[in-house]
Design an enzyme around this catalytic site. Structure first.
Site, mmCIF file in Angstrom:
data_model
loop_
_atom_site.group_PDB
_atom_site.id
_atom_site.type_symbol
_atom_site.label_atom_id
_atom_site.label_comp_id
_atom_site.label_asym_id
_atom_site.label_seq_id
_atom_site.Cartn_x
_atom_site.Cartn_y
_atom_site.Cartn_z
ATOM 1 C CG ASN A 3 -0.331 0.523 2.330
ATOM 2 O OD1 ASN A 3 -0.472 2.017 2.505
ATOM 3 N ND2 ASN A 3 0.299 0.002 3.378
ATOM 4 C CG PHE A 9 -0.484 9.181 7.221
ATOM 5 C CD1 PHE A 9 -0.305 8.034 7.340
ATOM 6 C CD2 PHE A 9 0.436 10.067 7.811
ATOM 7 C CE1 PHE A 9 0.537 7.474 8.125
ATOM 8 C CE2 PHE A 9 1.517 9.590 8.581
ATOM 9 C CZ PHE A 9 1.443 8.380 8.771
ATOM 10 C CB SER A 53 3.700 5.809 7.297
ATOM 11 O OG SER A 53 3.296 5.372 5.859
ATOM 12 C CG ASN A 78 2.958 4.396 2.101
ATOM 13 O OD1 ASN A 78 3.898 4.014 1.223
ATOM 14 N ND2 ASN A 78 2.309 3.426 2.778
ATOM 15 C CB THR A 79 4.016 10.474 5.008
ATOM 16 O OG1 THR A 79 2.426 10.188 4.928
ATOM 17 C CG2 THR A 79 4.201 12.083 5.111
ATOM 18 C CE LYS A 109 2.626 -0.180 12.994
ATOM 19 N NZ LYS A 109 1.001 -0.085 12.419
ATOM 20 C CG ASN A 165 4.309 1.179 9.850
ATOM 21 O OD1 ASN A 165 3.579 0.757 8.769
ATOM 22 N ND2 ASN A 165 3.973 2.542 10.183
#
Length: 351
Positions: free
Chosen positions: A110, A114, A175, A177-178, A217, A246
């Site tokens: 994925n 966010f 994450s 993805n940021t 996390k 994560n």
């Protein structure tokens, strides 16, 4: 029921199936048919960071970002559900498509970014939830256009908003993805951010007359040196717990898969080994009194037991729920129950 629905859901685009699946779960909850999705789960009380959980198996953040399906998800038998990641302001996330299944590897990639409706919308949803069973964790992050130098402001804003409603709060700095978010795991940046948030946490505890645990996390892609540095900082700052881990940016375990080169975080079965190694290393370096939540790659009860053997007090699943369905929750709880009851419960399970 899930075994019948899965072929239909897997024939759809992954993100569309995600939404339809949650809506179907809500319908089952409202009509009282949730028990058809999985077996009844007997309590297995577990205490971690001063909180008593009905059982030690939870849902990881990401499935219900806005807290719109809390009651339906808890009805599956989870001891706790973690919602989010939430940011101060709404944001659309990354362009679609951004969610991909790798069925041959029981994995998901994925790059959602966010996507959420903002913390105020989440607060409204949580206030409406009945929460008759299980506990609630809320995962907080920063908006993608907020520079890391100002990240504390975003995290503090979310912390203040969700504090009265959460059973625990997770600070997501891991994450992939940021852009730039994982830089907050670097030792100096981590110490600055978490020390400020710890001060806010104690201030909020005094204000509300209730201390809500705050967890951090971390990523599975940290080097041994970075893991040790993170453990040193988090131990010194006395955070309440750590979630390991994560998703990963490593693709070695899925090399050759048609989707392997999609950008984003990889979750599911290929993550089990690395995430559990990080968990084990953190357990060896953090104070014994600091509980860990093990997440990453749990597809069976044996996987959940491996996390517990590596030092987890609680476990979470996400991708396993997509591939196995609600039966996985029951299987994990019962496997952990058997481990507790076994005379050799101290033995380390193989990874």
């Amino acid at each position: 029921m899930y075994s019948l629905a899965r072929p239909f859901l897997f024939a759809l685009d992954a993100e569309r199936a995600h939404g339809l699946g949650l809506n179907a779960l809500d319908l089952a909850y409202r009509t009282g048919t949730t028990p058809l999705m999985g077996r009844r789960i007997d309590p297995l009380p577990t205490t971690a960071f001063g909180v008593s959980f009905p059982n030690p198996v939870g849902l990881a953040a990401g499935l219900d970002k806005n807290g719109e399906h809390i009651d339906a998800l808890l009805a599956l038998g989870f001891g706790f559900v973690e919602i989010g990641t939430i940011t101060p302001r709404p944001q659309a996330g990354n362009p679609k498509p951004r969610l991909f299944r790798l069925p041959d590897h029981q994995a998901i990639i994925n790059r959602m970014g966010f996507n959420n409706l903002g913390v105020d919308a989440l607060v409204r949803n949580v206030e409406r939830a009945k929460r008759r069973t299980g506990l609630l964790g809320i995962n907080i992050g920063k908006n993608k256009d907020t520079p890391n130098e100002q990240a504390f402001d975003d995290y503090q804003h979310c912390l203040e908003k969700v504090y009265p409603l959460a059973d625990y709060i997770t600070v997501n700095i891991s994450s992939p993805n940021t852009a730039g978010l994982r830089e907050l795991q670097e030792e100096t940046a981590l110490r600055q951010l978490i020390s400020q948030l710890r001060e806010s946490q104690e201030s909020l505890a005094a204000q509300h007359g209730r201390r809500v645990p705050m967890l951090v996390k971390v990523a599975p892609d940290l080097s041994d040196r970075d893991i040790d540095a993170a453990a040193r900082v988090l131990g010194e700052l006395k955070v309440d717990g750590v979630i390991a881990t994560n998703t990963t940016i490593d693709r070695s375990a899925v090399a050759g898969d048609p989707r392997a080169n999609e950008a984003g975080g990889l979750s599911g079965a290929p993550l089990l080994g690395q995430s559990t190694l990080v968990l084990r290393r953190l357990r060896a370096r953090l104070p014994e009194s600091m509980p860990l939540i093990g997440v990453g790659g749990i597809q069976s009860g044996a996987d959940a037991v491996a996390k517990m053997a590596a030092g987890a007090a609680l476990v979470q699943c996400y991708s396993g729920l997509i591939f196995r369905g609600p039966e996985l929750v029951h299987e994990c709880v019962e496997a952990i129950r058997r481990r507790r009851e076994a005379p050799s419960r101290g033995a380390v399970a193989p990874l």
